[in-house]
Motif scaffolding. Structure first.
Motif, short mmCIF file in Angstrom:
data_model
loop_
_atom_site.label_atom_id
_atom_site.label_comp_id
_atom_site.label_asym_id
_atom_site.label_seq_id
_atom_site.Cartn_x
_atom_site.Cartn_y
_atom_site.Cartn_z
N ALA A 3 -9.59 -6.67 3.28
CA ALA A 3 -10.67 -6.55 4.26
C ALA A 3 -11.43 -7.86 4.40
O ALA A 3 -12.02 -8.36 3.45
CB ALA A 3 -11.61 -5.42 3.84
N ARG A 4 -11.42 -8.41 5.60
CA ARG A 4 -12.07 -9.69 5.85
C ARG A 4 -12.81 -9.70 7.19
O ARG A 4 -13.96 -10.14 7.27
CB ARG A 4 -11.04 -10.82 5.83
N GLU A 5 -12.18 -9.22 8.26
CA GLU A 5 -12.75 -9.30 9.60
C GLU A 5 -13.57 -8.04 9.89
O GLU A 5 -13.02 -6.96 10.06
CB GLU A 5 -11.63 -9.46 10.63
N LYS A 6 -14.90 -8.17 9.95
CA LYS A 6 -15.77 -7.02 10.15
C LYS A 6 -15.59 -6.43 11.54
O LYS A 6 -15.49 -7.16 12.53
CB LYS A 6 -17.23 -7.42 9.95
N GLY A 7 -15.54 -5.09 11.61
CA GLY A 7 -15.49 -4.46 12.93
C GLY A 7 -14.88 -3.08 12.96
O GLY A 7 -14.98 -2.40 13.98
N ALA A 8 -14.27 -2.62 11.87
CA ALA A 8 -13.65 -1.29 11.87
C ALA A 8 -14.68 -0.23 11.53
O ALA A 8 -15.63 -0.47 10.77
CB ALA A 8 -12.51 -1.23 10.87
N VAL A 9 -14.48 0.96 12.06
CA VAL A 9 -15.32 2.10 11.67
C VAL A 9 -14.48 3.15 10.94
O VAL A 9 -14.94 4.25 10.67
CB VAL A 9 -16.05 2.70 12.89
N ALA A 10 -13.25 2.79 10.63
CA ALA A 10 -12.38 3.60 9.76
C ALA A 10 -11.45 2.63 9.07
O ALA A 10 -11.06 1.61 9.65
CB ALA A 10 -11.59 4.64 10.56
N ALA A 11 -11.08 2.93 7.84
CA ALA A 11 -10.25 2.02 7.07
C ALA A 11 -8.78 2.15 7.47
O ALA A 11 -8.32 3.24 7.82
CB ALA A 11 -10.39 2.30 5.57
N PRO A 12 -8.01 1.05 7.37
CA PRO A 12 -6.55 1.14 7.47
C PRO A 12 -6.02 1.63 6.12
O PRO A 12 -5.68 0.84 5.24
CB PRO A 12 -6.14 -0.31 7.79
N THR A 13 -5.98 2.94 5.95
CA THR A 13 -5.96 3.53 4.61
C THR A 13 -4.67 3.32 3.84
O THR A 13 -4.68 3.41 2.61
CB THR A 13 -6.28 5.03 4.69
N ALA A 14 -3.55 3.04 4.49
CA ALA A 14 -2.33 2.79 3.74
C ALA A 14 -2.49 1.61 2.79
O ALA A 14 -1.93 1.59 1.69
CB ALA A 14 -1.15 2.56 4.69
N ALA A 15 -3.28 0.62 3.21
CA ALA A 15 -3.47 -0.57 2.39
C ALA A 15 -4.43 -0.34 1.22
O ALA A 15 -4.54 -1.21 0.35
CB ALA A 15 -3.98 -1.72 3.25
N LEU A 16 -5.10 0.81 1.18
CA LEU A 16 -5.98 1.11 0.05
C LEU A 16 -5.20 1.19 -1.26
O LEU A 16 -5.76 1.04 -2.34
CB LEU A 16 -6.74 2.42 0.28
N HIS A 17 -3.88 1.43 -1.19
CA HIS A 17 -3.07 1.58 -2.39
C HIS A 17 -2.73 0.25 -3.06
O HIS A 17 -2.22 0.25 -4.19
CB HIS A 17 -1.76 2.29 -2.04
N PHE A 18 -2.98 -0.86 -2.38
CA PHE A 18 -2.51 -2.15 -2.88
C PHE A 18 -3.54 -2.82 -3.77
O PHE A 18 -4.74 -2.77 -3.51
CB PHE A 18 -2.11 -3.05 -1.71
N THR A 19 -3.04 -3.43 -4.84
CA THR A 19 -3.86 -4.12 -5.83
C THR A 19 -3.29 -5.52 -6.05
O THR A 19 -2.12 -5.79 -5.72
CB THR A 19 -3.84 -3.37 -7.17
N PRO A 20 -4.07 -6.43 -6.65
CA PRO A 20 -3.50 -7.74 -6.99
C PRO A 20 -2.27 -7.65 -7.88
O PRO A 20 -1.32 -8.44 -7.72
CB PRO A 20 -4.67 -8.44 -7.69
N VAL A 21 -2.27 -6.70 -8.80
CA VAL A 21 -1.11 -6.53 -9.68
C VAL A 21 0.13 -6.18 -8.86
O VAL A 21 1.22 -6.76 -9.06
CB VAL A 21 -1.38 -5.44 -10.74
N LEU A 22 -0.01 -5.24 -7.92
CA LEU A 22 1.12 -4.85 -7.09
C LEU A 22 1.56 -6.00 -6.19
O LEU A 22 2.76 -6.24 -6.00
CB LEU A 22 0.76 -3.62 -6.25
N MET A 23 0.62 -6.75 -5.65
CA MET A 23 0.97 -7.87 -4.78
C MET A 23 1.73 -8.94 -5.56
O MET A 23 2.68 -9.53 -5.03
CB MET A 23 -0.28 -8.46 -4.13
N ASN A 24 1.36 -9.17 -6.81
CA ASN A 24 2.09 -10.13 -7.63
C ASN A 24 3.52 -9.66 -7.88
O ASN A 24 4.47 -10.46 -7.86
CB ASN A 24 1.37 -10.35 -8.96
#
Length: 343
Positions: free
Chosen positions: A168-189
């Motif tokens: 999350a960086r660009e302000k403007g949503a009023v609902a989250a793109p929820t599929a990405a809520l599952h991702f963590t730095p550990v998973l991205m690595n």
């Protein structure tokens, strides 16, 4: 198509009221044409291939839920879509008590003048004063939880963290793109170590994503519009991935909708900036994506129609029946699915 073809029965206890902790410990149902596989989000690196590219939505949720008064009437407002520096479309509770020109007091020194009513029932709100609207919302607003969660509990301090993705960086949503809520730095690595790349785009998700489909046929439904942007460098990267035999996997239906809006008939993704109201139903020919990571969606919703278009309606009905029987958690804070159509 008939909207009732996309209906299913969901037991209320399957609706998640809090996310999994840690985030990547959520379950993940892998859906392929040949069948289903019960896995976890942490297994994603093993489910994809080196050279694949995940595409995330980097929009940031703003405190878009407001409670105020007009005289003695209590007014609730959920901001929906920005229309100018100080203008927002909002879905308003107790809207019959609001007329054009009325001043609504949201507390903390935040007021807005009501404007015209839109065809979707929304009301234009013009925020008064000189301060940026973002600062006003930080003072008076709260996290706009989806109605199926907000109807069961109040938003709290945990949601300010839980309802934002790590991108999350660009302000403007009023609902989250929820599929990405599952991702963590550990998973991205782990994904990077497996040779799986990632890119970001921006689509400011609107409250219209939760609007029910009231029409009896999909042809009669009018889709809400949302603002998005894909820059030229990102478009070039994604096109190069596919040219080299990799797959573009959208993380969330918001990323998918913007990618498909930016793609031409030739399948090439081009730079895009503006509104999209793309409505994807079975029969649609996907041009830009080769798979999707997404949560489990509401019955009769445009998003369930979208996944039905990607994998086949009967396949997704069977997949959801399996998920319900196996105790998967549904909706924004729920578990994930990985949809890999035959290409």
């Amino acid at each position: 198509m008939r909207v009732d073809l996309f209906d299913f029965d969901l037991p209320p206890e399957r609706i998640a009221l809090r996310p999994a902790s840690p985030r990547d410990s959520a379950r993940m149902l892998v859906v392929r044409p040949e069948g289903f596989e019960d896995r976890g989000v942490a297994d994603l690196p093993a489910m994809l291939r080196a050279g694949d590219m995940l595409v995330f939505n980097d929009t940031r949720v703003i405190p878009a839920q407001l409670e105020g008064t007009r005289g003695e009437a209590r007014i609730g407002a959920t901001l929906h879509k920005r229309e100018g520096p100080r203008d927002w479309r909002a879905f308003v509770r107790n809207a019959k008590r609001v007329r054009a020109g009325d001043r609504i007091d949201f507390g903390a020194g935040v007021t807005a003048l009501a404007g015209d009513k839109g065809e979707d029932g929304s009301i234009l709100l013009r925020f008064e004063g000189d301060e940026p609207v973002e600062l006003l919302l930080e003072r008076a607003g709260r996290m706009p939880l989806p109605p199926y969660i907000a109807g069961k509990r109040e938003a709290d301090a945990r949601d300010a963290i839980d309802y934002q993705t790590m991108f999350a960086r660009e302000k403007g949503a009023v609902a989250a793109p929820t599929a990405a809520l599952h991702f963590t730095p550990v998973l991205m690595n782990a994904l990077e170590a497996a040779g799986i790349g990632h890119a970001t785009l921006t689509l400011h998700v609107g409250a219209g994503t939760f609007l029910p489909v009231k029409a009896e046929d999909t042809d009669a439904h009018r889709m809400h519009s949302e603002w998005g942007r894909i820059d030229a460098a990102t478009a070039d990267r994604l096109n190069a991935v596919r040219a080299e035999g990799g797959r573009v996997i959208a993380v969330g239906t918001t990323a998918l909708r913007l990618l498909e809006s930016a793609a031409g008939e030739d399948g090439l993704i081009r730079p895009f900036e503006g509104d999209t109201a793309i409505f994807i139903t079975p029969g649609y020919r996907f041009r830009a994506i080769d798979g999707l990571v997404t949560n489990f969606h509401l019955p009769r919703s445009t998003l369930f129609m979208l996944v039905g278009a990607l994998m086949g309606r009967e396949t997704m009905q069977a997949a959801y029946a399996h998920a319900i029987a196996e105790g998967y958690r549904f909706y924004s804070y729920g578990d994930a699915s990985l949809l890999l159509p035959e290409r």
